[in-house]
Design an enzyme around this catalytic site. Structure first.
Site, PDB file in Angstrom:
ATOM      1  N   ASP A  39      31.202  55.948   9.428  1.00  0.00           N
ATOM      2  CA  ASP A  39      31.849  55.424   8.226  1.00  0.00           C
ATOM      3  C   ASP A  39      32.940  54.424   8.605  1.00  0.00           C
ATOM      4  O   ASP A  39      33.566  54.556   9.666  1.00  0.00           O
ATOM      5  CB  ASP A  39      32.478  56.564   7.419  1.00  0.00           C
ATOM      6  CG  ASP A  39      31.429  57.474   6.799  1.00  0.00           C
ATOM      7  OD1 ASP A  39      30.278  57.036   6.677  1.00  0.00           O
ATOM      8  OD2 ASP A  39      31.777  58.619   6.447  1.00  0.00           O
ATOM      9  N   TYR A  67      33.031  65.833  17.038  1.00  0.00           N
ATOM     10  CA  TYR A  67      33.996  65.168  16.170  1.00  0.00           C
ATOM     11  C   TYR A  67      35.300  65.957  16.120  1.00  0.00           C
ATOM     12  O   TYR A  67      35.304  67.182  16.285  1.00  0.00           O
ATOM     13  CB  TYR A  67      33.469  65.075  14.729  1.00  0.00           C
ATOM     14  CG  TYR A  67      32.221  64.264  14.543  1.00  0.00           C
ATOM     15  CD1 TYR A  67      32.273  62.912  14.226  1.00  0.00           C
ATOM     16  CD2 TYR A  67      30.953  64.864  14.650  1.00  0.00           C
ATOM     17  CE1 TYR A  67      31.119  62.168  14.018  1.00  0.00           C
ATOM     18  CE2 TYR A  67      29.799  64.123  14.454  1.00  0.00           C
ATOM     19  CZ  TYR A  67      29.888  62.782  14.140  1.00  0.00           C
ATOM     20  OH  TYR A  67      28.739  62.053  13.942  1.00  0.00           O
ATOM     21  N   ASP A  81      35.665  62.448   0.931  1.00  0.00           N
ATOM     22  CA  ASP A  81      36.807  62.168   1.803  1.00  0.00           C
ATOM     23  C   ASP A  81      37.941  61.608   0.946  1.00  0.00           C
ATOM     24  O   ASP A  81      37.775  61.376  -0.250  1.00  0.00           O
ATOM     25  CB  ASP A  81      36.428  61.228   2.959  1.00  0.00           C
ATOM     26  CG  ASP A  81      35.957  59.856   2.495  1.00  0.00           C
ATOM     27  OD1 ASP A  81      36.275  59.452   1.362  1.00  0.00           O
ATOM     28  OD2 ASP A  81      35.274  59.174   3.273  1.00  0.00           O
ATOM     29  N   ARG A 174      31.953  65.083   6.483  1.00  0.00           N
ATOM     30  CA  ARG A 174      32.532  65.056   5.128  1.00  0.00           C
ATOM     31  C   ARG A 174      31.985  66.205   4.287  1.00  0.00           C
ATOM     32  O   ARG A 174      32.715  66.879   3.559  1.00  0.00           O
ATOM     33  CB  ARG A 174      32.197  63.730   4.429  1.00  0.00           C
ATOM     34  CG  ARG A 174      32.951  62.541   4.930  1.00  0.00           C
ATOM     35  CD  ARG A 174      32.573  61.307   4.145  1.00  0.00           C
ATOM     36  NE  ARG A 174      31.255  60.802   4.487  1.00  0.00           N
ATOM     37  CZ  ARG A 174      30.332  60.419   3.605  1.00  0.00           C
ATOM     38  NH1 ARG A 174      30.569  60.524   2.305  1.00  0.00           N
ATOM     39  NH2 ARG A 174      29.179  59.938   4.000  1.00  0.00           N
TER      40      ARG A 174
END
Length: 300
Positions: A39, A67, A81, A174
């Site tokens: 993203d 992550y 988000d 997310r």
């Protein structure tokens, strides 16, 4: 033309497509492809394939990823988000132990519903395009695997939790944040995302675009490019004799009598094949019965 893989640190504000476009200008070559989108507001590791390394893109997309994300509890948004439109706010009543239990309960396999704000296509149109038109379409859940989750920090005052997640391909962090919030019955969304690892590529070795540009100007860029054959370190190596290299240059099969020396090679095992000048040609597999090497993927 440069062939191989470069470990790019994608900075905030860039799309993965932006990174590829900028690299084409920096490296002065067109044959470049990334290995999976991040993203625009996310940062971190984005392996980029160069030249004949672009044939590795599908293999790198399949790798596990790691992550670091910040989960914000008590709020949901349309994008899952903090950049999206706030849909709900709710008091966070769960205590630290309950939050930890809810987060860790997602370890293992679970059915994840891809978010509307994603690049997945339905009837030829990307979901985020439909979402921007105010449309929501039916999506099928996908099985993803959360290998492990580590809780790194708790900010009880602001209802934020920093987590490290190692997961399979196709996992939306997310959505994981959203689902954790739903389980706690207070809602949740992702505040920030940093990808620290993709397969063997780590954030400590990644380079920003400015650093890549600097290496190009110093004529040192090849030092930061991983050769294609280094992606297969566990595959046995076979070198074809000079007079038979015409077979491999045309992507054809060849026999054990065509290689420079006989090695202990397992049946049906993948093998790295090189020409007489030690140039990597491709991945083959060996058929023990017929004593023949057959091509799997060529990198000429």
């Amino acid at each position: 033309m440069i062939h191989g893989i470069i470990n790019v640190y994608k900075e905030k504000g860039y799309t993965s497509h932006d990174v590829v476009a900028k690299l084409r200008g920096i490296l002065k070559q067109k044959k470049i492809g990334h290995t999976g989108t991040l993203d625009p507001d996310a940062e971190g590791v984005l392996p980029v394939c160069l030249g004949n390394g672009t044939k590795l893109s599908d293999m790198l997309t399949d790798k596990n990823k790691t992550y670091e994300a910040v989960l914000l509890l008590g709020q949901t948004t349309d994008t899952q988000d903090v950049t999206g439109k706030v849909l709900t706010t709710c008091e966070v009543k769960a205590d630290k132990k309950q939050i930890e239990e809810a987060i860790l309960s997602f370890e293992g396999e679970y059915d994840q519903l891809p978010p509307m704000y994603s690049a997945l296509k339905v009837s030829g149109k990307k979901l985020y395009e439909l979402a921007r038109e105010g449309k929501e379409v039916e999506r099928k859940t996908r099985k993803v695997w959360i290998h492990n989750i580590h809780i790194l920090e708790f900010d009880e005052e602001n209802h934020e939790v920093k987590i490290r997640v190692e997961c399979s391909k196709g996992t939306y962090i997310r959505t994981l944040c959203h689902d954790i919030g739903a389980k706690l019955q207070c809602g949740g969304c992702m505040k920030s995302l940093l990808r620290t690892k993709v397969g063997q590529f780590s954030i400590v070795d990644s380079l920003k675009l400015s650093e890549i540009s600097e290496k190009v100007s110093e004529d040192k860029i090849l030092d930061s490019c991983i050769p294609v054959d280094d992606m297969f370190p566990d595959y046995p190596k076979v070198t074809v004799k000079e007079e038979y290299c015409k077979y491999i240059y045309n992507g054809n099969s060849f026999y054990t009598k065509h290689i420079s020396e006989t090695q202990n090679i397992s049946d049906q095992a993948p093998i790295r094949v090189y020409d007489w000048h030690n140039h990597f040609v491709g991945i083959y597999e060996f058929n023990q019965k017929d004593q023949i090497f057959k091509p799997i993927k060529m990198f000429l």
